[in-house]
Enzyme design. Structure first.
Site, PDB file in Angstrom:
ATOM      1  N   GLY A 132     -34.114 -20.638  15.057  1.00 51.00           N
ATOM      2  CA  GLY A 132     -33.693 -22.005  15.707  1.00 51.00           C
ATOM      3  C   GLY A 132     -34.484 -22.163  17.066  1.00 51.00           C
ATOM      4  O   GLY A 132     -34.190 -23.216  17.841  1.00 51.00           O
ATOM      5  N   HIS A 191     -35.873 -10.895  13.191  1.00 53.01           N
ATOM      6  CA  HIS A 191     -36.569 -11.953  13.751  1.00 53.01           C
ATOM      7  C   HIS A 191     -38.139 -12.224  13.642  1.00 53.01           C
ATOM      8  O   HIS A 191     -38.510 -12.835  13.170  1.00 53.01           O
ATOM      9  CB  HIS A 191     -36.407 -11.731  15.308  1.00 53.01           C
ATOM     10  CG  HIS A 191     -34.764 -11.533  15.649  1.00 53.01           C
ATOM     11  ND1 HIS A 191     -33.964 -12.351  15.118  1.00 53.01           N
ATOM     12  CD2 HIS A 191     -34.196 -11.054  16.733  1.00 53.01           C
ATOM     13  CE1 HIS A 191     -32.778 -11.770  15.543  1.00 53.01           C
ATOM     14  NE2 HIS A 191     -33.022 -11.093  16.654  1.00 53.01           N
ATOM     15  N   LYS A 281     -45.293  -6.087  17.028  1.00 51.45           N
ATOM     16  CA  LYS A 281     -45.418  -5.172  18.328  1.00 51.45           C
ATOM     17  C   LYS A 281     -43.806  -5.644  19.041  1.00 51.45           C
ATOM     18  O   LYS A 281     -43.885  -6.819  19.314  1.00 51.45           O
ATOM     19  CB  LYS A 281     -46.212  -5.205  19.443  1.00 51.45           C
ATOM     20  CG  LYS A 281     -47.523  -4.708  18.708  1.00 51.45           C
ATOM     21  CD  LYS A 281     -48.944  -4.823  19.967  1.00 51.45           C
ATOM     22  CE  LYS A 281     -49.004  -6.433  20.063  1.00 51.45           C
ATOM     23  NZ  LYS A 281     -49.957  -6.806  21.155  1.00 51.45           N
ATOM     24  N   ARG A 316     -46.829 -19.545  22.025  1.00 51.77           N
ATOM     25  CA  ARG A 316     -45.942 -18.934  22.837  1.00 51.77           C
ATOM     26  C   ARG A 316     -44.417 -19.146  22.673  1.00 51.77           C
ATOM     27  O   ARG A 316     -43.996 -20.399  23.190  1.00 51.77           O
ATOM     28  CB  ARG A 316     -46.170 -18.878  24.483  1.00 51.77           C
ATOM     29  CG  ARG A 316     -45.363 -17.812  25.319  1.00 51.77           C
ATOM     30  CD  ARG A 316     -45.869 -17.844  26.720  1.00 51.77           C
ATOM     31  NE  ARG A 316     -45.881 -19.102  27.453  1.00 51.77           N
ATOM     32  CZ  ARG A 316     -47.040 -19.523  28.238  1.00 51.77           C
ATOM     33  NH1 ARG A 316     -48.216 -18.902  28.288  1.00 51.77           N
ATOM     34  NH2 ARG A 316     -46.781 -20.520  28.775  1.00 51.77           N
ATOM     35  N   TYR A 324     -51.745 -22.792  22.619  1.00 51.48           N
ATOM     36  CA  TYR A 324     -53.114 -22.738  23.183  1.00 51.48           C
ATOM     37  C   TYR A 324     -54.058 -22.454  22.363  1.00 51.48           C
ATOM     38  O   TYR A 324     -53.847 -21.230  21.634  1.00 51.48           O
ATOM     39  CB  TYR A 324     -53.188 -22.579  24.614  1.00 51.48           C
ATOM     40  CG  TYR A 324     -52.833 -21.106  24.947  1.00 51.48           C
ATOM     41  CD1 TYR A 324     -51.443 -20.600  25.081  1.00 51.48           C
ATOM     42  CD2 TYR A 324     -53.384 -19.963  25.050  1.00 51.48           C
ATOM     43  CE1 TYR A 324     -50.954 -19.628  25.602  1.00 51.48           C
ATOM     44  CE2 TYR A 324     -53.324 -18.560  25.259  1.00 51.48           C
ATOM     45  CZ  TYR A 324     -52.087 -18.464  25.707  1.00 51.48           C
ATOM     46  OH  TYR A 324     -51.670 -16.962  25.880  1.00 51.48           O
ATOM     47  N   ILE A 325     -55.241 -22.700  22.573  1.00 47.99           N
ATOM     48  CA  ILE A 325     -56.421 -22.363  21.546  1.00 47.99           C
ATOM     49  C   ILE A 325     -57.453 -21.577  22.635  1.00 47.99           C
ATOM     50  O   ILE A 325     -57.833 -22.569  23.632  1.00 47.99           O
ATOM     51  CB  ILE A 325     -57.022 -23.593  20.757  1.00 47.99           C
ATOM     52  CG1 ILE A 325     -56.079 -23.787  19.748  1.00 47.99           C
ATOM     53  CG2 ILE A 325     -58.206 -22.703  20.171  1.00 47.99           C
ATOM     54  CD1 ILE A 325     -56.424 -25.062  18.983  1.00 47.99           C
ATOM     55  N   ARG A 411     -46.530  -1.023  29.695  1.00 40.90           N
ATOM     56  CA  ARG A 411     -47.052  -1.802  28.564  1.00 40.90           C
ATOM     57  C   ARG A 411     -46.656  -1.183  27.170  1.00 40.90           C
ATOM     58  O   ARG A 411     -46.626  -1.870  26.143  1.00 40.90           O
ATOM     59  CB  ARG A 411     -48.563  -1.806  28.625  1.00 40.90           C
ATOM     60  CG  ARG A 411     -49.293  -2.743  29.485  1.00 40.90           C
ATOM     61  CD  ARG A 411     -50.927  -2.889  29.195  1.00 40.90           C
ATOM     62  NE  ARG A 411     -51.216  -3.347  27.879  1.00 40.90           N
ATOM     63  CZ  ARG A 411     -51.987  -2.878  27.135  1.00 40.90           C
ATOM     64  NH1 ARG A 411     -52.571  -1.416  27.320  1.00 40.90           N
ATOM     65  NH2 ARG A 411     -52.290  -3.168  25.998  1.00 40.90           N
TER      66      ARG A 411
HETATM   67  C1  BG6 Z   1     -30.848  -9.757  19.562  1.00 39.75           C
HETATM   68  C2  BG6 Z   1     -31.305  -8.219  19.611  1.00 39.75           C
HETATM   69  O1  BG6 Z   1     -31.030 -10.154  18.286  1.00 39.75           O
HETATM   70  O2  BG6 Z   1     -32.204 -10.340  19.947  1.00 39.75           O
HETATM   71  C3  BG6 Z   1     -31.316  -8.042  21.082  1.00 39.75           C
HETATM   72  O3  BG6 Z   1     -29.877  -7.631  19.135  1.00 39.75           O
HETATM   73  C4  BG6 Z   1     -32.529  -8.764  21.727  1.00 39.75           C
HETATM   74  O4  BG6 Z   1     -31.658  -6.543  21.235  1.00 39.75           O
HETATM   75  C5  BG6 Z   1     -32.385 -10.178  21.338  1.00 39.75           C
HETATM   76  O5  BG6 Z   1     -32.670  -8.681  23.343  1.00 39.75           O
HETATM   77  C6  BG6 Z   1     -33.526 -10.868  21.915  1.00 39.75           C
HETATM   78  O6  BG6 Z   1     -33.233 -12.420  21.640  1.00 39.75           O
HETATM   79  P1  BG6 Z   1     -33.944 -13.412  22.710  1.00 39.75           P
HETATM   80  O7  BG6 Z   1     -33.552 -14.760  22.288  1.00 39.75           O
HETATM   81  O8  BG6 Z   1     -33.432 -13.295  24.178  1.00 39.75           O
HETATM   82  O9  BG6 Z   1     -35.227 -13.526  22.618  1.00 39.75           O
END
Ligand code: BG6
Length: 431
Positions: A132, A191, A281, A316, A324-325, A411
Site C-alpha cells: 500500500g 514486505h 538487507k 526511496r 532519482y537517477i 550500519r
Molecule cells: C511490520 C513489522 O510488519 O513492519 C515491524 O512487524 C516493522 O517490525 C514494520 O517495524 C515496518 O513498517 P513501516 O511501515 O514502519 O516501514
C-alpha cells in the site's frame, strides 16, 4: 472498554478537522464479546444487522468486512465464529488477515487450509502493508509506462538490485514477539519479497488484479530457496547507551540466536535475470531509518570516461518518497571531467499539494472496492515461503551458522561491505 473509551483510543491520532472527526465518530461503534462464545457472535450479528437496517440496507445488500488484526493463534477460531454467526449468505463478505501467515511452508499451508474451508479465495485479503506504500505502487507504473526503463530492465543492463530496509529502533519491549520470528519472517519473507516481485516480474497482460498476481507468482517460482552461503546474519549488542537485543526483559531465551539483521542474496533463474543478484538487507537498531530500492546498472562498455561511476536508479520508499537517477555529467566550467549528479524527483518538492495516503488507508479502500491487486494470493504466499523455509529451518536448528554482532545504532555487521562486494556491487557512488 466502553464506547467512549474505544472512540478515544481509535481517534487519538486522527489529525483531520473536528467536523470530520465528528462524522467518523458518528459511524464508529464498539461491541464487546468473547472469541470463543457463540452467544457473543450472535449478539454481534444482531448488532450489525440492526445498524444496517437503520441505514436502510436491505437484505441482499449487506456488505461486511471482517478485519482480523489479531494474534495469529485466534485467526482460525475467530474466522469460524464469523462464518457461523455473522457471515451473510445473501450479501458480500470480505475477510482481511494480518500477518504472520504461519511460520513456514507447513504452518502457512495449514492455516490456509483452515481459512480456505470457511472463506473463498476471493473473499480473503491477506494484507502486506508494503503493497500500500506509494512508492511500491509506483514500481509498476515506472517500469511499464516509460520506454527508457522498460527497454533496459534486464540482465544485459542491470548489474545488481538492492532492496534495503533500515530501522533505528530495536525490538525493546516486543522482543518476546520478535524472538519467534526474527527479521527474515518479520519483514523479508513478506514486505521485501513483495517489492522484489514487482521489480522482477514480467509485464502483466493487463492491470487486472489476477493478471498482476499471476506474474508475481511466476517470477517467485523462478527463485530457488536461499542458500546459507548467500546469507549474512546479525544481532545487535548494547552501544551508545542503548540495550542489546539479549538485554530485553521480554525475551524468554537469553541466549537467543534470532537475527535482527540479515543480508540475503536471491537469484532469479529466468531469461531476464539469470546471474543478477537481488540483495535484500534488513535490520533493526541501525544508524538511519530508510527503505529504498537501488538498481545499479552495468559499466558503460568501452567508456571514454574511465572512473565515471555506474548509473543507479533509486526509489526511496521512506522517509520522503523520491525517485532519482544517478548519472554522469560534464563538470560545468572549463574542465572536461565528469561529475555525478542526480535527476531527482522528490515528491515533497514536486507534488506539494498532494496528500500521500498512509499504506493502510489505501489498502482498506482497495478492500472496499473489491480490488485484490495489492493483496497476497494463496499460491503467492506458498511460493514466498518455499524460498525462505529451508534457510529459516537451518537458522532455527543449526548453531554453527555465523551470527555477527553489531552495535546498536551502527550500519550493521562490519562484514556487510565484503558481503555486497562479493556480488559485484560497486560502492563508489554509495551514500
Ligand atoms: C511490520 C513489522 O510488519 O513492519 C515491524 O512487524 C516493522 O517490525 C514494520 O517495524 C515496518 O513498517 P513501516 O511501515 O514502519 O516501514
Amino acid at each position: 472498554m466502553t464506547q467512549e473509551d474505544y472512540l478515544e483510543r481509535v481517534t487519538q491520532y486522527i489529525k483531520d478537522s473536528e467536523d470530520e472527526l465528528a462524522q467518523f465518530k458518528a459511524i464508529t461503534s464498539y461491541h464487546s464479546g468473547q472469541y470463543d462464545d457463540d452467544a457473543s457472535w450472535k449478539s454481534l450479528n444482531q448488532y450489525v444487522t440492526e445498524n444496517e437496517d437503520k441505514r436502510g440496507c436491505a437484505p441482499g445488500q449487506r456488505n461486511r468486512v471482517y478485519y482480523m488484526a489479531l494474534p495469529p493463534s485466534v485467526f482460525v477460531p475467530v474466522s469460524k465464529g464469523v462464518k457461523k454467526n455473522v457471515y451473510v449468505q445473501d450479501g458480500v463478505n470480505r475477510l482481511i488477515v494480518e500477518k504472520p501467515f504461519g511460520m513456514d511452508t507447513a504452518s502457512s499451508n495449514e492455516l490456509g487450509k483452515e481459512l480456505g474451508a470457511l472463506f473463498t479465495e476471493n473473499e480473503i485479503y491477506r494484507i502486506d502493508h508494503y503493497l500500500g506504500k506509494e512508492m511500491v505502487k509506483n514500481v509498476m507504473t515506472m517500469r511499464f509506462s516509460n520506454i527508457f526503463f522498460s527497454q533496459i530492465w534486464d540482465r544485459k543492463y542491470i548489474d545488481n538490485v538492492q532492496i534495503t530496509f533500515k530501522e533505528t529502533i530495536g525490538t525493546e519491549g516486543r522482543g518476546g514477539y520478535f524472538d519467534d520470528f526474527g527479521i527474515l519472517r518479520d519483514v523479508m519473507q513478506n514486505h521485501l519479497l513483495q517489492v522484489l516481485s514487482l521489480i522482477a516480474m514480467e509485464r502483466p497482460i493487463s492491470t487486472e488484479s489476477e493478471a498482476i498476481r499471476d506474474e508475481k507468482v511466476k517470477v517467485l517460482k523462478c527463485i530457488p530457496p536461499i542458500s546459507p552461503d548467500d546469507a549474512l546474519l546479525g544481532q545487535y549488542v548494547a552501544a551508545n547507551g542503548k540495550p542489546g537485543y539479549l538485554d530485553d526483559d521480554t525475551l524468554k531465551n537469553k541466549k537467543s540466536r534470532t537475527p535482527t539483521y540479515a543480508a540475503l542474496t536471491l537469484w532469479i533463474q529466468n531469461e531476464r535475470w539469470e546471474g543478477v543478484p537481488f540483495i535484500m538487507k534488513a535490520g533493526k537498531a541501525l544508524d538511519t531509518a530508510k527503505v529504498e530500492i537501488r538498481i545499479q546498472f552495468r559499466n558503460v562498455a568501452g567508456s571514454l570516461y574511465k572512473g565515471a561511476p555506474r548509473n543507479e536508479l533509486v526509489m526511496r520508499v521512506q522517509p520522503r518518497e523520491a525517485v532519482y537517477i544517478k548519472f554522469n555529467n560534464k563538470q560545468p566550467g572549463l574542465s572536461y571531467g565528469t561529475i555525478q549528479s542526480d535527476l531527482d524527483l522528490s515528491y515533497h518538492d514536486r507534488f506539494t499539494d498532494m496528500k500521500i495516503p498512509d499504506a493502510y488507508e489505501s489498502l482498506i479502500l482497495d478492500v472496499l472496492r473489491n480490488d485484490h491487486s495489492n493483496f497476497v494470493r494463496d499460491d503467492e504466499l506458498e511460493t514466498a515461503w518455499s524460498i525462505f523455509t529451508p534457510l529459516l529451518h537451518q537458522i532455527d536448528q543449526r548453531t554453527d551458522l555465523p551470527l555477527h554482532t553489531y552495535p546498536y545504532g551502527s550500519r550493521g555487521p562490519a562484514e556487510l561491505d565484503a558481503f555486497v562486494r562479493k556480488y559485484g556491487y560497486d560502492r563508489s557512488n554509495a551514500n
